[in-house]
Scaffold this motif. Structure first.
Motif, short mmCIF file in Angstrom:
data_model
loop_
_atom_site.label_atom_id
_atom_site.label_comp_id
_atom_site.label_asym_id
_atom_site.label_seq_id
_atom_site.Cartn_x
_atom_site.Cartn_y
_atom_site.Cartn_z
N LEU A 50 0.83 -1.21 0.00
CA LEU A 50 0.00 0.00 0.00
C LEU A 50 0.86 1.26 0.00
CD1 LEU A 50 -2.70 -1.18 2.56
CD2 LEU A 50 -3.04 -0.83 0.11
N GLY A 51 1.97 1.22 0.75
CA GLY A 51 2.89 2.36 0.74
C GLY A 51 3.51 2.57 -0.63
N LEU A 52 3.84 1.46 -1.30
CA LEU A 52 4.41 1.58 -2.64
C LEU A 52 3.41 2.22 -3.59
CD1 LEU A 52 6.73 0.96 -4.61
CD2 LEU A 52 5.69 -1.29 -4.99
N LEU A 53 2.15 1.83 -3.51
CA LEU A 53 1.12 2.43 -4.37
C LEU A 53 0.98 3.92 -4.09
CD1 LEU A 53 -1.65 -0.33 -4.29
CD2 LEU A 53 -0.12 0.23 -6.20
N THR A 54 1.04 4.29 -2.82
CA THR A 54 0.97 5.72 -2.48
C THR A 54 2.17 6.47 -3.06
OG1 THR A 54 -0.22 5.26 -0.41
CG2 THR A 54 0.89 7.38 -0.59
N GLY A 55 3.34 5.90 -2.91
CA GLY A 55 4.54 6.54 -3.45
C GLY A 55 4.48 6.71 -4.95
N LEU A 56 4.06 5.68 -5.65
CA LEU A 56 3.97 5.77 -7.11
C LEU A 56 2.91 6.80 -7.52
CD1 LEU A 56 4.20 1.98 -8.04
CD2 LEU A 56 5.95 3.73 -8.42
N ALA A 79 11.35 7.75 -9.92
CA ALA A 79 10.04 7.69 -9.25
C ALA A 79 9.90 6.41 -8.43
CB ALA A 79 8.92 7.78 -10.29
N VAL A 80 10.33 5.29 -8.98
CA VAL A 80 10.23 4.02 -8.25
C VAL A 80 11.16 4.04 -7.04
CG1 VAL A 80 10.68 1.55 -8.37
CG2 VAL A 80 9.47 2.68 -10.24
N THR A 81 12.37 4.54 -7.22
CA THR A 81 13.30 4.60 -6.10
C THR A 81 12.73 5.43 -4.95
OG1 THR A 81 15.21 4.38 -7.57
CG2 THR A 81 15.62 5.30 -5.39
N GLU A 82 12.19 6.60 -5.25
CA GLU A 82 11.60 7.43 -4.22
C GLU A 82 10.40 6.74 -3.58
OE1 GLU A 82 13.00 10.88 -3.45
OE2 GLU A 82 14.41 9.41 -4.22
#
Length: 527
Positions: A50-56, A79-82
């Motif tokens: 879920l955090g990854l989806l928010t970051g993306l 973007a993926v790294t961040e």
């Protein structure tokens, strides 16, 4: 889980929409609230996703400017790294929130995530921090108390409270006065921040920023470096003519942007002569952004202080060259992913320390702290010149490589926060814009448009007093990070103990449910 995933993506989009140029800053609260709510009561693995989806959802659109001329691969890689940092944040949120949203811990964990993201690897990349979306928000005033981390903490805290309020509204738990506390607390924080005083006054000096423009945007602007230099000389000479004619007030100091002379004036006589003549024409100190062909085989991104009749009297070398833009770490390895790394033909060498220029102006000596381009996003690189006595900050940047994207206004918003954080006026000057003169309360003056030629002239107050943020430095950020880390470790220990107890007891299905509920409550109480 589908609903939680959609909320996570929407939360990331809200964080992006809060940034310039869209600048819907209240949506930052919504973004934090959505992620906080989505990660309640889920597994650590689910929180990670879920955090990854928010970051993306945030970084893919927010950092689109990074691929405008180099393509999608570098853009998506960044973007993926961040987003991976926000993924780790989502995992942490899930671990410390087994039952309900914990606003104070959410705020601490957001600060910790931004600290790590702005530190590792290669010195980090702290762009698009929550604090940087709040230049028009009343919460930005808190930057003078605890810096950018303090603003992030406040935004995340309000976001956590909104998530609590939303959950209570969902279960229709607004019949009692205590249920309204999250909304009252949020309103209180916003009101307190709005009323918090920020620096304003000081002895005024007249400052000019020279936005000379470039022949064309994109990566090829460097191939026309003589034309770029000529543009800044020509604009300075035009300003000098306007001053002599009485059409424009005489400046005490002139600031050129980063890359205004990519021809090394220490080694090229023509460039040196052209700059010296422009300095003589305007008759006051000029800060020139230049690329120096040293230390060989590397180069330096520098600011040179010219004084009429004396030439170069001081210099500053950028301390934090941007990885993959100004130097390529592990070049041979990353070349296997993209040949674009070889667009950086020479690596930039980092400067060794901050500088404060003592510029001998007609109204007295002015102490100026030079900050080059992305350095403005790093807390310590703007704080240290102020601690060393800078009365004024000069943020020199070059946005030509990002075209007509949001990058320039995102950067200007950071400078506005820095002005409040340090109680200093800032000359934010770009080769192509957006440029502005910023007073210590974060207000912009004489703001320019993209890809125009302009001399920005205005009075800016000089200040020597330090803010609370400068006095306490990184202490609030480190304390919030420590609290978040301790809470996370404690939550992991309690969860592990609960699993051991479950295995040892071998409960029935009904008892197993009761046991899990008991342990979840135990985690909540112990946090």
């Amino acid at each position: 889980m589908l609903r939680r995933s959609l909320i996570a993506v929407a939360s990331g989009l809200c964080l992006w929409l809060a940034l310039p140029t869209i600048d819907l800053w209240p949506l930052a609260f919504v973004g934090v609230a959505g992620m906080a709510w989505a990660t309640v009561g889920v597994s650590a693995r689910a929180g990670l996703g879920l955090g990854l989806l928010t970051g993306l959802g945030c970084f893919v659109p927010a950092l689109s400017w990074s691929g405008v001329y180099v393509g999608a691969v570098p853009w998506m890689a960044l973007a993926v790294t961040e987003s991976l940092y926000v993924a780790a944040l989502g995992l942490a949120c899930a671990v410390v929130q087994p039952i309900r949203v914990r606003p104070w811990l959410i705020a601490c964990l957001w600060v910790a995530q931004e600290l790590i993201r702005g530190t590792v690897p290669f010195g980090g990349f702290p762009w698009a921090r929550i604090a940087f979306s709040q230049a028009d928000s009343p919460l930005v005033h808190l930057a003078s108390v605890a810096g950018a981390p303090g603003v992030t903490f406040a935004v995340a805290l309000v976001g956590g409270w909104l998530a609590v309020a939303a959950e209570r509204a969902r279960v229709r738990d607004f019949g009692r006065l205590p249920a309204l506390r999250p909304l009252v607390a949020s309103a209180g924080v916003l009101l307190l921040a709005a009323l918090w005083p920020v620096a304003t006054g000081g002895r005024a000096v007249t400052v000019a920023g020279i936005q000379g423009n470039v022949p064309q945007s994109g990566l090829d602007f460097n191939a026309q470096r003589r034309a770029v230099l000529d543009n800044h000389v020509r604009t300075t000479n035009r300003l000098a003519a306007d001053v002599r004619a009485g059409r424009t007030p005489a400046p005490d100091l002139v600031v050129w942007p980063e890359n205004s002379s990519d021809i090394d004036p220490l080694r090229n006589a023509d460039a040196a002569t052209e700059i010296t003549e422009a300095v003589s024409a305007i008759g006051v100190p000029v800060m020139v952004g230049a690329v120096l062909q040293e230390p060989s085989p590397r180069v330096s991104n520098a600011t040179l202080l010219y004084v009429p009749g004396r030439g170069i009297v001081d210099r500053y070398v950028k301390q934090h060259p941007v990885p993959f833009a100004e130097y390529i770490p592990y070049r041979s390895f990353f070349r296997t992913f993209s040949t674009k790394v070889d667009l950086v033909t020479k690596d930039f060498a980092p400067g060794k320390e901050p500088s404060v220029f003592a510029a001998p102006t007609p109204s007295g000596t002015v102490k100026v702290g030079p900050v080059i381009c992305f350095e403005v996003a790093y807390d310590d690189l703007t704080r240290e010149p102020v601690r060393r006595g800078a009365q004024l900050l000069a943020v020199q940047t070059n946005n030509a490589t990002f075209g007509r994207t949001a990058e320039s206004e995102q950067q200007l918003a950071i400078s506005r926060l820095r002005a409040i954080e340090h109680g200093r006026s800032i000359v934010h000057i770009s080769t192509v814009g957006v440029s502005a003169l910023i007073t210590p309360d974060g207000t912009t003056h004489d703001q320019s448009s993209l890809f125009t030629q302009k001399a920005l002239v205005g009075e800016l107050p000089l200040r020597t007093a330090t803010t609370w943020a400068d006095r306490v430095g990184r202490i609030p950020e480190l304390l919030a990070t420590l609290v978040g880390a301790v809470a996370l470790v404690q939550a992991v220990r309690v969860r592990r103990a609960a699993k051991v107890t479950d295995r040892a007891g071998v409960p029935t299905p009904a008892t197993d449910h009761d046991t899990r509920q008991h342990h979840e409550k135990d985690v909540h109480d112990r946090l």
